[in-house]
Design an enzyme around this catalytic site. Structure first.
Site, PDB file in Angstrom:
ATOM      1  N   ASN A  53       4.719  -5.004   4.256  1.00  0.00           N
ATOM      2  CA  ASN A  53       3.470  -4.373   4.684  1.00  0.00           C
ATOM      3  C   ASN A  53       3.264  -3.049   3.954  1.00  0.00           C
ATOM      4  OD1 ASN A  53       1.120  -3.808   6.178  1.00  0.00           O
ATOM      5  ND2 ASN A  53       2.053  -4.439   8.103  1.00  0.00           N
TER       6      ASN A  53
ATOM      7  N   ALA B 268       3.469   0.678   3.516  1.00  0.00           N
ATOM      8  CA  ALA B 268       4.420   1.664   4.049  1.00  0.00           C
ATOM      9  C   ALA B 268       5.648   1.021   4.690  1.00  0.00           C
ATOM     10  CB  ALA B 268       3.740   2.605   5.034  1.00  0.00           C
TER      11      ALA B 268
ATOM     12  N   GLY C 146       8.401   0.508   3.020  1.00  0.00           N
ATOM     13  CA  GLY C 146       9.584   1.061   2.363  1.00  0.00           C
ATOM     14  C   GLY C 146       9.868   0.466   0.992  1.00  0.00           C
TER      15      GLY C 146
ATOM     16  N   THR D 298       8.788   1.383  -1.970  1.00  0.00           N
ATOM     17  CA  THR D 298       9.061   2.406  -2.990  1.00  0.00           C
ATOM     18  C   THR D 298      10.499   2.886  -2.901  1.00  0.00           C
ATOM     19  OG1 THR D 298       6.755   3.136  -2.988  1.00  0.00           O
ATOM     20  CG2 THR D 298       8.383   4.670  -3.862  1.00  0.00           C
TER      21      THR D 298
ATOM     22  N   GLU E 198       7.303  -5.009  -7.500  1.00  0.00           N
ATOM     23  CA  GLU E 198       6.711  -4.614  -6.228  1.00  0.00           C
ATOM     24  C   GLU E 198       5.578  -5.583  -5.907  1.00  0.00           C
ATOM     25  OE1 GLU E 198       4.857  -0.618  -4.059  1.00  0.00           O
ATOM     26  OE2 GLU E 198       5.137  -0.659  -6.237  1.00  0.00           O
TER      27      GLU E 198
END
Length: 334
Positions: A116, A118, A120, A122, A191
């Site tokens: 989702n 935010a 995690g 990154t 990503e």
């Protein structure tokens, strides 16, 4: 990936213009059919007239499907300098027969980190980027924020019904570019993916009523053609499973301009689509095995998890199960 005859951006502009032409034509066809239906309430059309009307609508749809195929042929034309087939892994030759593939002597392991907003991702990518045998490929968010001075990402959040297809067309194109980019290290870690762009974010826009059916049909035609004709290998999906509430708290902390308008309901919808796809496996096909990592924990606990799972993640091609779940107790230990 080198693009003969112009940049990826110029090709995108042409694709958007063509897609809008397709949408206008399809919409006009639907309106014509709607008028015929309204007329039927007042008077009965003859069987001959009904067949003719349906035939005209079928011709419109057929012409536009062909139009979309011609548009997407641009992608294959742009990459033809890199088309030699290879099949150094089991079943690759069968799976990729007749598809465009990258020109590499040995195909590298590809891992996609999903989750989702935010969740995690990154932090996960930054941890693994420190390894010399891993090349990290991030989402091209900077491109989505600036297309010749325009910010389609912000526009989509403000008015998804108007700008959804504009952003998602560009997202699919730039994510495909990521998938086809040359990887120098033995392992590439991406990503998200072109699959989640379609199965999660396009699907959410459509299901929530914020994307017209004709826009969804055009994006689906494009996605289906790409995945049918271009080899997009993925060896492992790492799913950072995070509650929508945790994601909302993290969004508040990082204060990105475009994300200020994201409500909890949106995060809940994205979460449910991810769960249906990667956990329940009830919505869309899985391109690779899935490793589930609970990601509601604090930074220190997450880094510890990544260290413990490092070898399992890097030997992605050895995973035999379709979905594997890792769990931790309250103090963050496995």
């Amino acid at each position: 990936m080198a693009t003969p005859g112009g940049s990826m951006l110029s090709m995108f502009v042409k694709l958007v213009s063509a897609h809008r032409a397709v949408a206008r034509t399809l919409s006009a066809g639907c309106k014509r059919k709607g008028k015929l239906a309204a007329g039927n309430q007042c008077r009965a059309l003859s069987v001959t007239q009904q067949v003719a009307a349906d035939g005209r609508q079928g011709e419109i749809i057929a012409r536009n499907r062909q139009h979309i195929k011609v548009i997407l042929d641009v992608l294959i034309t742009c990459a033809k300098q890199e088309v030699p087939l290879r099949g150094n892994r089991e079943n690759d030759e069968v799976k990729n027969a007749g598809k465009l593939v990258r020109n590499e002597v040995d195909r590298k392991t590809v891992i996609c980190v999903e989750g989702n907003i935010a969740s995690g991702k990154t932090t996960c990518l930054e941890y693994f980027s420190k390894s010399t045998n891993i090349e990290v490929i991030t989402e091209p968010v900077s491109k989505w924020r600036n297309v010749r001075g325009h910010n389609p990402l912000a526009l989509m959040y403000q008015d998804p019904q108007r700008w959804g297809i504009t952003l998602q067309t560009y997202v699919q194109l730039t994510m495909l570019e990521n998938h086809l980019s040359a990887i120098c290290a033995p392992v590439g870690m991406m990503e998200r993916s072109i699959f989640s762009a379609k199965y999660i974010f396009v699907e959410n826009l459509f299901r929530s009523g914020k994307m017209p059916e004709v826009d969804y049909a055009v994006l689906s035609e494009w996605f289906d053609w790409i995945t049918t004709n271009i080899s997009i290998p993925v060896d492992l999906i790492v799913y950072l499973q995070t509650s929508p509430q945790t994601c909302q708290e993290r969004l508040k902390q990082r204060c990105r301009e475009e994300e200020k308008v994201i409500p909890l309901e949106y995060l809940e919808s994205i979460h449910q689509l991810y769960e249906d796809w990667l956990i329940k496996r009830s919505s869309s096909p899985l391109p690779a095995p899935v490793l589930v990592i609970p990601a509601d924990h604090d930074l220190e606990s997450m880094l510890q998890q990544y260290e413990e799972l490092r070898e399992k993640i890097l030997t992605a091609s050895c995973l035999s199960s379709t979905t594997e779940n890792t769990s931790r107790d309250e103090d963050g230990r496995s």
